[in-house]
Write a protein that holds these residues in place. Structure first.
Motif, mmCIF file in Angstrom:
data_model
loop_
_atom_site.group_PDB
_atom_site.id
_atom_site.type_symbol
_atom_site.label_atom_id
_atom_site.label_comp_id
_atom_site.label_asym_id
_atom_site.label_seq_id
_atom_site.Cartn_x
_atom_site.Cartn_y
_atom_site.Cartn_z
ATOM 1 N N GLY A 118 -39.772 -44.891 87.166
ATOM 2 C CA GLY A 118 -41.127 -45.367 87.395
ATOM 3 C C GLY A 118 -41.291 -46.878 87.341
ATOM 4 O O GLY A 118 -42.224 -47.425 87.929
ATOM 5 N N LEU A 119 -40.383 -47.574 86.668
ATOM 6 C CA LEU A 119 -40.449 -49.039 86.577
ATOM 7 C C LEU A 119 -39.407 -49.713 87.477
ATOM 8 O O LEU A 119 -39.103 -50.890 87.302
ATOM 9 N N GLN A 120 -38.915 -48.977 88.442
ATOM 10 C CA GLN A 120 -37.879 -49.529 89.326
ATOM 11 C C GLN A 120 -38.363 -50.776 90.065
ATOM 12 O O GLN A 120 -39.487 -50.845 90.547
ATOM 13 N N VAL A 121 -37.467 -51.770 90.133
ATOM 14 C CA VAL A 121 -37.721 -53.019 90.849
ATOM 15 C C VAL A 121 -36.805 -53.010 92.069
ATOM 16 O O VAL A 121 -35.591 -53.125 91.938
ATOM 17 N N LEU A 122 -37.384 -52.863 93.257
ATOM 18 C CA LEU A 122 -36.590 -52.613 94.459
ATOM 19 C C LEU A 122 -37.051 -53.496 95.603
ATOM 20 O O LEU A 122 -38.255 -53.707 95.796
ATOM 21 N N GLY A 123 -36.082 -54.024 96.370
ATOM 22 C CA GLY A 123 -36.445 -54.746 97.581
ATOM 23 C C GLY A 123 -35.692 -56.047 97.741
ATOM 24 O O GLY A 123 -34.699 -56.314 97.062
ATOM 25 N N ASP A 124 -36.198 -56.874 98.650
ATOM 26 C CA ASP A 124 -35.623 -58.202 98.836
ATOM 27 C C ASP A 124 -36.170 -59.144 97.767
ATOM 28 O O ASP A 124 -36.916 -58.735 96.873
ATOM 29 N N GLU A 125 -35.798 -60.413 97.874
ATOM 30 C CA GLU A 125 -36.179 -61.368 96.834
ATOM 31 C C GLU A 125 -37.694 -61.419 96.625
ATOM 32 O O GLU A 125 -38.175 -61.404 95.484
ATOM 33 N N ALA A 126 -38.432 -61.434 97.708
ATOM 34 C CA ALA A 126 -39.888 -61.519 97.590
ATOM 35 C C ALA A 126 -40.457 -60.259 96.948
ATOM 36 O O ALA A 126 -41.327 -60.331 96.069
ATOM 37 N N ALA A 127 -39.973 -59.096 97.380
ATOM 38 C CA ALA A 127 -40.489 -57.831 96.842
ATOM 39 C C ALA A 127 -40.146 -57.675 95.367
ATOM 40 O O ALA A 127 -40.975 -57.213 94.568
ATOM 41 N N VAL A 128 -38.931 -58.057 95.005
ATOM 42 C CA VAL A 128 -38.532 -57.985 93.598
ATOM 43 C C VAL A 128 -39.402 -58.914 92.756
ATOM 44 O O VAL A 128 -39.879 -58.550 91.678
ATOM 45 N N GLY A 129 -39.624 -60.122 93.256
ATOM 46 C CA GLY A 129 -40.468 -61.062 92.526
ATOM 47 C C GLY A 129 -41.888 -60.550 92.355
ATOM 48 O O GLY A 129 -42.467 -60.648 91.265
ATOM 49 N N ASP A 130 -42.443 -59.980 93.420
ATOM 50 C CA ASP A 130 -43.802 -59.439 93.341
ATOM 51 C C ASP A 130 -43.887 -58.293 92.340
ATOM 52 O O ASP A 130 -44.842 -58.198 91.553
ATOM 53 N N ARG A 131 -42.886 -57.409 92.374
ATOM 54 C CA ARG A 131 -42.885 -56.259 91.468
ATOM 55 C C ARG A 131 -42.771 -56.721 90.011
ATOM 56 O O ARG A 131 -43.461 -56.204 89.122
ATOM 57 N N LEU A 132 -41.938 -57.695 89.759
ATOM 58 C CA LEU A 132 -41.813 -58.204 88.386
ATOM 59 C C LEU A 132 -43.105 -58.858 87.916
ATOM 60 O O LEU A 132 -43.507 -58.698 86.763
ATOM 61 N N GLN A 133 -43.755 -59.574 88.797
ATOM 62 C CA GLN A 133 -45.048 -60.173 88.438
ATOM 63 C C GLN A 133 -46.054 -59.096 88.073
ATOM 64 O O GLN A 133 -46.829 -59.251 87.111
ATOM 65 N N GLN A 134 -46.044 -57.986 88.823
ATOM 66 C CA GLN A 134 -46.956 -56.876 88.522
ATOM 67 C C GLN A 134 -46.680 -56.310 87.132
ATOM 68 O O GLN A 134 -47.599 -56.065 86.342
ATOM 69 N N ILE A 135 -45.394 -56.089 86.833
ATOM 70 C CA ILE A 135 -45.035 -55.515 85.536
ATOM 71 C C ILE A 135 -45.361 -56.484 84.406
ATOM 72 O O ILE A 135 -45.930 -56.094 83.375
ATOM 73 N N LEU A 136 -45.030 -57.749 84.590
ATOM 74 C CA LEU A 136 -45.270 -58.737 83.539
ATOM 75 C C LEU A 136 -46.750 -58.981 83.294
ATOM 76 O O LEU A 136 -47.134 -59.462 82.223
ATOM 77 N N ALA A 137 -47.587 -58.635 84.270
ATOM 78 C CA ALA A 137 -49.032 -58.761 84.076
ATOM 79 C C ALA A 137 -49.572 -57.670 83.151
ATOM 80 O O ALA A 137 -50.692 -57.781 82.645
ATOM 81 N N THR A 138 -48.760 -56.628 82.904
ATOM 82 C CA THR A 138 -49.228 -55.496 82.099
ATOM 83 C C THR A 138 -48.753 -55.545 80.655
ATOM 84 O O THR A 138 -49.209 -54.761 79.829
ATOM 85 N N VAL A 139 -47.814 -56.454 80.343
ATOM 86 C CA VAL A 139 -47.201 -56.428 79.018
ATOM 87 C C VAL A 139 -46.613 -57.803 78.715
ATOM 88 O O VAL A 139 -46.226 -58.546 79.626
ATOM 89 N N GLU A 140 -46.537 -58.130 77.424
ATOM 90 C CA GLU A 140 -45.936 -59.392 77.011
ATOM 91 C C GLU A 140 -44.505 -59.148 76.537
ATOM 92 O O GLU A 140 -44.273 -58.425 75.564
ATOM 93 N N VAL A 141 -43.543 -59.735 77.238
ATOM 94 C CA VAL A 141 -42.145 -59.627 76.841
ATOM 95 C C VAL A 141 -41.511 -61.010 76.890
ATOM 96 O O VAL A 141 -41.964 -61.895 77.610
#
Length: 331
Positions: A279-302
């Motif tokens: 469910g937390l898979q980060v998949l795609g090219d550089e832009a897609a991976v970056g966007d997905r990580l931004q989405q996840i990091l917006a939900t939690v502080e790590v």
């Protein structure tokens, strides 16, 4: 490295269909060296037993092997499944590793057995199980800490090395224990995505400073399939899909080559289960991976991100790290 959020890797030393263990471990060394060249922070190995296709059962041995083949990257366990081992043995092993590779060794601890119940009984000390985990963690801290007057049981090597201890988890239990003990915490989002927000929030809210750590430090592990194009990433992801499907079916976990389509290989229910697992898979090219990580990091502080990268082709797997490193530096 421009980013303040380090990237790290979790390794299972997965065997490709037809490969030997020796070739698998040689691939892991090349992978770790490439990660080091890209300034990845850590390279951890996970303890599993009785799983055909995963060769990281002798975790401390592989930690030493990888550390000896690299120069700077931190190497550790992600994790040692502590119910399987007497704390003294782990303190001696990791204390020795710390003496050989100063300031480069991490000791991540889990309370699951990392195997099936029958194998767990074959591994474990009689009558000792996960219920002893908090006491075993405390014992390890004592054994790796400074010698005390009159101390009868000593980890030699080990005493005074203060190898950094991390607690790993996929639920709220270890998050609470890590907070109580003032230890760094890593959440296993690569296979248990559901509770990551709750667990990381509990950890931060209940954290108590300790001699090891003044303020909370949390890491989130994610499954990643970075590639040059989104279509290629989708194709490459079928390797991990097949592997998790084999896990669900109780079959050997050999790493299989990607396929053009999963249609006919899984049922709708199995597809839903595999995708829930990822469910937390980060998949795609550089832009897609970056966007997905931004989405996840917006939900939690790590404070740090760790990735599992299950790609069949070792060269594509190393190239995936190039993409992750570019994403890291642009976050």
């Amino acid at each position: 490295m421009s980013s303040t959020k380090p990237f790290s890797l979790l390794e299972l030393a997965s065997v490709r269909e037809g490969d030997s263990v020796a070739q698998t471990l040689a691939n892991s060394v090349a992978y770790a060296r490439h990660a080091e060249s890209l300034d990845f922070q850590r390279f951890w190995l996970a303890e599993h037993h009785n799983m055909e296709g995963i060769t990281s059962s002798a975790t401390s041995v592989l930690v030493g092997h990888i550390a000896g083949k690299t120069e700077r990257i931190r190497v550790g366990s992600g994790g040692v499944m502590l119910p399987n081992h007497p704390p003294l043995v782990i303190a001696e092993q990791f204390g020795t590793l710390e003496c050989l590779y100063p300031d480069r060794i991490d000791l991540g601890l889990g309370r699951a057995p990392g195997t099936d119940p029958i194998t767990s009984r074959a591994l474990r000390r009689d009558g000792i199980g996960a219920e002893q985990f908090p006491d075993d963690v405390q014992r390890l801290q004592e054994l790796l800490g400074p010698l005390e007057p009159g101390q009868q049981v000593k980890a030699i090597p080990g005493a005074g090395t203060n190898v950094p201890i991390w607690l790993l988890g996929s639920s709220l239990y270890s998050a609470q224990l890590a907070a109580l003990r003032g230890l760094p915490y890593a959440f296993a989002g690569h296979f248990a995505p559901r509770l990551y927000r709750e667990a990381l929030t509990v950890y931060r809210e209940h954290f108590r400073p300790s001699p090891q750590l003044e303020r909370p430090y949390a890491m989130l592990c994610l499954p990643a399939v970075p590639a040059d194009t989104v279509d290629e990433a989708r194709h490459l992801s079928t390797t991990s899909y097949q592997r998790i499907l084999s896990l669900f079916r109780g079959q050997p976990l050999w790493m299989k080559p990607p396929v053009d389509t999963m249609d006919g290989l899984w049922s709708p229910a199995e597809e839903a289960g595999v995708k829930d697992f990822l469910g937390l898979q980060v998949l795609g090219d550089e832009a897609a991976v970056g966007d997905r990580l931004q989405q996840i990091l917006a939900t939690v502080e790590v404070d740090e991100l760790m990735f599992t990268v299950d790609l069949y082709d070792p060269a594509k797997r190393r190239h995936a790290l190039d993409i992750l490193a570019r994403v890291r530096d642009s976050l």
